[in-house]
Design a protein around this motif. Structure first.
Motif, PDB file in Angstrom:
ATOM      1  N   VAL A  17     -13.180 -18.274 -86.382  1.00  0.00           N
ATOM      2  CA  VAL A  17     -13.692 -18.864 -87.613  1.00  0.00           C
ATOM      3  C   VAL A  17     -13.613 -17.879 -88.769  1.00  0.00           C
ATOM      4  O   VAL A  17     -13.326 -18.241 -89.894  1.00  0.00           O
ATOM      5  N   VAL A  18     -13.817 -16.604 -88.481  1.00  0.00           N
ATOM      6  CA  VAL A  18     -13.870 -15.585 -89.526  1.00  0.00           C
ATOM      7  C   VAL A  18     -12.484 -15.221 -90.030  1.00  0.00           C
ATOM      8  O   VAL A  18     -12.288 -14.998 -91.218  1.00  0.00           O
ATOM      9  N   ALA A  19     -11.486 -15.171 -89.165  1.00  0.00           N
ATOM     10  CA  ALA A  19     -10.157 -14.706 -89.547  1.00  0.00           C
ATOM     11  C   ALA A  19      -9.562 -15.477 -90.725  1.00  0.00           C
ATOM     12  O   ALA A  19      -9.040 -14.861 -91.650  1.00  0.00           O
ATOM     13  N   THR A  51     -18.757 -16.576 -76.527  1.00  0.00           N
ATOM     14  CA  THR A  51     -19.689 -16.264 -77.603  1.00  0.00           C
ATOM     15  C   THR A  51     -19.170 -15.132 -78.479  1.00  0.00           C
ATOM     16  O   THR A  51     -19.380 -15.129 -79.682  1.00  0.00           O
ATOM     17  N   LEU A  52     -18.480 -14.174 -77.883  1.00  0.00           N
ATOM     18  CA  LEU A  52     -17.964 -13.048 -78.657  1.00  0.00           C
ATOM     19  C   LEU A  52     -16.661 -13.379 -79.379  1.00  0.00           C
ATOM     20  O   LEU A  52     -16.423 -12.895 -80.482  1.00  0.00           O
ATOM     21  N   ILE A  56     -19.917  -7.177 -93.897  1.00  0.00           N
ATOM     22  CA  ILE A  56     -20.862  -6.237 -93.288  1.00  0.00           C
ATOM     23  C   ILE A  56     -21.762  -6.963 -92.289  1.00  0.00           C
ATOM     24  O   ILE A  56     -22.039  -6.449 -91.197  1.00  0.00           O
ATOM     25  N   ALA A  57     -22.208  -8.176 -92.637  1.00  0.00           N
ATOM     26  CA  ALA A  57     -23.074  -8.944 -91.740  1.00  0.00           C
ATOM     27  C   ALA A  57     -22.343  -9.280 -90.438  1.00  0.00           C
ATOM     28  O   ALA A  57     -22.917  -9.164 -89.346  1.00  0.00           O
ATOM     29  N   PHE A  58     -21.068  -9.681 -90.530  1.00  0.00           N
ATOM     30  CA  PHE A  58     -20.307 -10.003 -89.325  1.00  0.00           C
ATOM     31  C   PHE A  58     -20.047  -8.764 -88.477  1.00  0.00           C
ATOM     32  O   PHE A  58     -20.102  -8.824 -87.244  1.00  0.00           O
ATOM     33  N   VAL A  59     -19.762  -7.646 -89.102  1.00  0.00           N
ATOM     34  CA  VAL A  59     -19.538  -6.410 -88.341  1.00  0.00           C
ATOM     35  C   VAL A  59     -20.818  -6.001 -87.619  1.00  0.00           C
ATOM     36  O   VAL A  59     -20.787  -5.629 -86.441  1.00  0.00           O
ATOM     37  N   LEU A  60     -21.947  -6.076 -88.302  1.00  0.00           N
ATOM     38  CA  LEU A  60     -23.222  -5.746 -87.657  1.00  0.00           C
ATOM     39  C   LEU A  60     -23.526  -6.700 -86.502  1.00  0.00           C
ATOM     40  O   LEU A  60     -23.977  -6.267 -85.437  1.00  0.00           O
ATOM     41  N   LEU A  87     -21.372  -8.314 -84.692  1.00  0.00           N
ATOM     42  CA  LEU A  87     -20.453  -7.997 -83.609  1.00  0.00           C
ATOM     43  C   LEU A  87     -20.897  -6.749 -82.845  1.00  0.00           C
ATOM     44  O   LEU A  87     -20.870  -6.718 -81.615  1.00  0.00           O
ATOM     45  N   LEU A  88     -21.342  -5.722 -83.567  1.00  0.00           N
ATOM     46  CA  LEU A  88     -21.811  -4.502 -82.917  1.00  0.00           C
ATOM     47  C   LEU A  88     -23.075  -4.757 -82.089  1.00  0.00           C
ATOM     48  O   LEU A  88     -23.217  -4.217 -80.984  1.00  0.00           O
ATOM     49  N   ILE A  89     -23.974  -5.573 -82.600  1.00  0.00           N
ATOM     50  CA  ILE A  89     -25.191  -5.904 -81.857  1.00  0.00           C
ATOM     51  C   ILE A  89     -24.843  -6.693 -80.597  1.00  0.00           C
ATOM     52  O   ILE A  89     -25.375  -6.426 -79.512  1.00  0.00           O
ATOM     53  N   ALA A  90     -23.912  -7.652 -80.714  1.00  0.00           N
ATOM     54  CA  ALA A  90     -23.509  -8.434 -79.544  1.00  0.00           C
ATOM     55  C   ALA A  90     -22.828  -7.549 -78.506  1.00  0.00           C
ATOM     56  O   ALA A  90     -23.073  -7.692 -77.297  1.00  0.00           O
ATOM     57  N   LEU A  91     -22.002  -6.630 -78.944  1.00  0.00           N
ATOM     58  CA  LEU A  91     -21.333  -5.713 -78.019  1.00  0.00           C
ATOM     59  C   LEU A  91     -22.344  -4.807 -77.310  1.00  0.00           C
ATOM     60  O   LEU A  91     -22.260  -4.603 -76.099  1.00  0.00           O
TER      61      LEU A  91
END
Length: 103
Positions: free
Chosen positions: A17-19, A10-11, A73-77, A79-83
């Motif tokens: 996909v993003v890269a 999941t992480l 910014i949405a993807f970084v947020l 990722l931080l929430i998932a972490l």
């Protein structure tokens, strides 16, 4: 073990996909190549298509870079929430001493 594999998948899966999206050259966009010139009205009068004053930013703003920044910014947020969620689950698992009811 199954939960760990699902969590890692999941992480890591969104990164695959993003890269490729960041490899796109934003200078190729058709919106960047539009030239704005004065439009002739009548009897030698020209109308400026860009507003002056507080709204002048609208003529120089680049929509493609704004959308790209928002997505980044949405993807970084996300990722931080998932972490944080993963770390919180690990802490709860440690504090429950391995008992499934404590989690």
């Amino acid at each position: 073990m199954k939960k760990i594999i699902i969590s890692l998948t999941t992480l890591i899966a969104p990164l695959a996909v993003v890269a490729p999206a960041f490899a796109v050259n934003s200078n190729v966009s058709a919106l960047n190549n539009v030239a704005i010139s004065p439009i002739p009205a009548s009897a030698g009068t020209t109308i400026q298509p860009c507003a002056s004053g507080a709204f002048s930013i609208l003529c120089t703003a680049n929509l493609t870079s704004a959308v790209g920044s928002f997505i980044t910014i949405a993807f970084v947020l996300a990722l931080l929430i998932a972490l944080a969620y993963l770390i919180w689950g690990g802490i709860r698992w440690i504090l429950s001493r391995g008992e499934k009811e404590g989690v």
